[in-house]
Design a protein around this motif. Structure first.
Motif, PDB file in Angstrom:
ATOM      1  N   GLY A  72       0.784  -1.225   0.000  1.00 14.45           N
ATOM      2  CA  GLY A  72       0.000   0.000   0.000  1.00 14.45           C
ATOM      3  C   GLY A  72       0.816   1.275   0.000  1.00 14.45           C
ATOM      4  N   ARG A  73       1.921   1.287   0.767  1.00 16.46           N
ATOM      5  CA  ARG A  73       2.743   2.509   0.808  1.00 16.46           C
ATOM      6  C   ARG A  73       3.328   2.816  -0.563  1.00 16.46           C
ATOM      7  N   GLU A  74       3.785   1.767  -1.223  1.00 20.42           N
ATOM      8  CA  GLU A  74       4.401   1.954  -2.541  1.00 20.42           C
ATOM      9  C   GLU A  74       3.360   2.421  -3.557  1.00 20.42           C
ATOM     10  N   THR A  75       2.181   1.795  -3.520  1.00 21.14           N
ATOM     11  CA  THR A  75       1.096   2.215  -4.402  1.00 21.14           C
ATOM     12  C   THR A  75       0.759   3.678  -4.166  1.00 21.14           C
ATOM     13  N   TYR A 131      -8.276 -12.073  -2.447  1.00 19.66           N
ATOM     14  CA  TYR A 131      -7.459 -11.461  -1.383  1.00 19.66           C
ATOM     15  C   TYR A 131      -6.329 -10.761  -2.105  1.00 19.66           C
ATOM     16  N   ILE A 132      -6.202  -9.448  -1.913  1.00 20.86           N
ATOM     17  CA  ILE A 132      -5.155  -8.683  -2.589  1.00 20.86           C
ATOM     18  C   ILE A 132      -4.349  -7.931  -1.544  1.00 20.86           C
ATOM     19  N   LEU A 170      -6.701   3.645   6.899  1.00 19.62           N
ATOM     20  CA  LEU A 170      -7.650   3.365   5.836  1.00 19.62           C
ATOM     21  C   LEU A 170      -6.912   2.684   4.693  1.00 19.62           C
ATOM     22  N   SER A 171      -7.267   1.442   4.426  1.00 24.80           N
ATOM     23  CA  SER A 171      -6.545   0.614   3.462  1.00 24.80           C
ATOM     24  C   SER A 171      -6.593   1.182   2.056  1.00 24.80           C
ATOM     25  N   ASN A 172      -5.415   1.320   1.454  1.00 23.16           N
ATOM     26  CA  ASN A 172      -5.312   1.776   0.074  1.00 23.16           C
ATOM     27  C   ASN A 172      -5.991   0.780  -0.868  1.00 23.16           C
ATOM     28  N   ALA A 173      -5.746  -0.518  -0.640  1.00 28.09           N
ATOM     29  CA  ALA A 173      -6.341  -1.549  -1.491  1.00 28.09           C
ATOM     30  C   ALA A 173      -7.857  -1.537  -1.399  1.00 28.09           C
ATOM     31  N   LEU A 174      -8.375  -1.316  -0.191  1.00 27.86           N
ATOM     32  CA  LEU A 174      -9.827  -1.316  -0.007  1.00 27.86           C
ATOM     33  C   LEU A 174     -10.498  -0.213  -0.811  1.00 27.86           C
ATOM     34  N   ILE A 175      -9.969   0.992  -0.754  1.00 24.52           N
ATOM     35  CA  ILE A 175     -10.644   2.069  -1.485  1.00 24.52           C
ATOM     36  C   ILE A 175     -10.477   1.911  -3.001  1.00 24.52           C
ATOM     37  N   GLU A 176      -9.388   1.263  -3.435  1.00 24.19           N
ATOM     38  CA  GLU A 176      -9.268   0.929  -4.856  1.00 24.19           C
ATOM     39  C   GLU A 176     -10.371  -0.046  -5.270  1.00 24.19           C
ATOM     40  N   GLN A 177     -10.595  -1.054  -4.447  1.00 20.50           N
ATOM     41  CA  GLN A 177     -11.600  -2.066  -4.760  1.00 20.50           C
ATOM     42  C   GLN A 177     -13.017  -1.499  -4.693  1.00 20.50           C
TER      43      GLN A 177
END
Length: 388
Positions: free
Chosen positions: A21-24, A214-215, A303-310
């Protein structure tokens, strides 16, 4: 006084887009930040093992104005038993003694205690505005490595370190803010954001077979063991042909288990996927899980970066009910169960299958909910906090 805006970013990472997430976040944050041509230069200090790719060329391209303002300094060393943090700290101090980089007006320690420690004890940053951007609750994320009897002293050390380093503290979620406000009352909240256009795709339709994904990094704190158990429960049930389970992310210590379950046709293990390639992968995914744990002993992720992308990609969200996810999820836009309860997770997934019309309506609500979480607004708030 240095009136030029020169920012150093210190982060224990090799900055690959597929790493986490940090890198994204960084690969999306910097291009937006550098639209401001009053920012003169950004030095990015990171670290990689010699076996890892050098991503410096990708970082240089983040200045979309073509002014070559991004200067990556990705230090490297051989893998060893010495913690990577210690190896980076030593290499960074040596590099800064030998090389000449323009003095920064600001330094941004992205992560937690490790990056904060480096910034605190490197003399280059004595006169810079020192910003700590907390991406998780460090002592809880690393709880599985810290003996319980050392937890209180470790938290005291973290508090002392933070309060003796940071001029500005930013937390990436309400849960991280609540925790670190006990250490310092001046913590700003700046939640993650997405490039909304990047995640635009046609909504999935009702189907006889649901793809579940799962990502993220495969780790205990992010719930990979619960996901494996979920997949095994479903594949041992009458619904085994109704679901396909996917795992995407760096495997770390779970490589053998992931490969074993893949070979047994319980999951499809894809390994790490570059974030730019994820939208194409998500096109055919129906359900995404968010299983990071949050408790006094484990977890805490902002707040999860992956979650808000999904959510932006209009996926059906199946998540734990905890402080990390409750800051954005509710029963109008997601399905949630009490964390640790894999049986309830299984039942909820079966419920989703049986009422896909409602599930897809919730996915649409999720997309609407994250529409304001734009990178433009995120960067503007960051600049306001720093008074740039």
């Amino acid at each position: 006084m240095n009136t030029r805006i020169i920012i150093d970013i210190v982060m224990l990472s090799s900055f690959g887009k597929e790493e986490g997430g940090r890198e994204t976040w960084l690969h999306n944050f910097l291009p937006e930040l550098l639209k401001d041509d009053t920012i003169d230069k950004v030095h990015i200090f990171g670290y990689r093992n010699t076996s890892q790719k050098d991503h410096s060329h990708l970082l240089k391209k983040l200045d979309l104005l073509g002014k070559e303002r991004v200067v990556p300094v990705i230090l490297e060393g051989t893998s060893s038993r010495i913690p990577k943090f210690v190896r980076m700290f030593r290499a960074l101090r040596k590099e800064l003694k030998q090389a000449s980089y323009e003095s920064p007006s600001h330094v941004l320690a992205v992560g937690g205690m490790l990056e904060t420690t480096m910034v605190r004890f490197i003399t280059r940053y004595k006169n810079a505005i020192r910003v700590v951007w907390l991406r998780s609750i460090f002592t809880q994320e690393k709880a599985y490595r810290i003996p319980q009897f050392l937890m209180k002293p470790f938290q005291s050390l973290e508090k002392h370190n933070l309060n003796n380093t940071a001029d500005i503290i930013i937390a990436n979620g309400d849960d991280t803010h609540a925790f670190y406000s006990k250490y310092n009352t001046g913590v700003h909240v700046l939640k993650n954001a997405v490039n909304v256009d990047k995640w635009q795709m046609p909504p999935v339709e009702e189907s006889d077979i649901l793809n579940v994904a799962y990502i993220g990094r495969l780790s205990e704190v992010k719930g990979i063991e619960s996901y494996f158990e979920l997949a095994q429960r479903i594949k041992a049930s009458e619904f085994k042909k109704k679901f396909v389970f996917h795992v995407v992310g760096p495997a770390n210590n779970y490589l053998n288990q992931a490969e074993m379950l893949d070979k047994a046709n319980v999951i499809n293990f894809h390994g790490a996927i570059d974030n730019d390639m994820l939208p194409a992968f998500l096109m055919n995914v129906h359900v995404c899980v968010a299983l990071t744990f949050v408790s006094e002993k484990l977890g805490g992720a902002g707040l999860s970066n992956a979650l808000i992308e999904q959510m932006a990609a209009e996926k059906i969200i199946l998540a734990w009910k905890n402080n990390a996810f409750n800051q954005i999820l509710d029963n109008t836009c997601a399905y949630q169960v009490e964390q640790y309860d894999v049986e309830a997770l299984t039942d909820m997934l079966i419920e989703i299958y049986g009422n896909q019309h409602l599930a897809l309506a919730k996915a649409k609500k999720a997309k609407e909910k994250v529409a304001p979480f734009t990178m433009e607004a995120h960067v503007e708030k960051f600049k306001n906090i720093l008074k740039l």
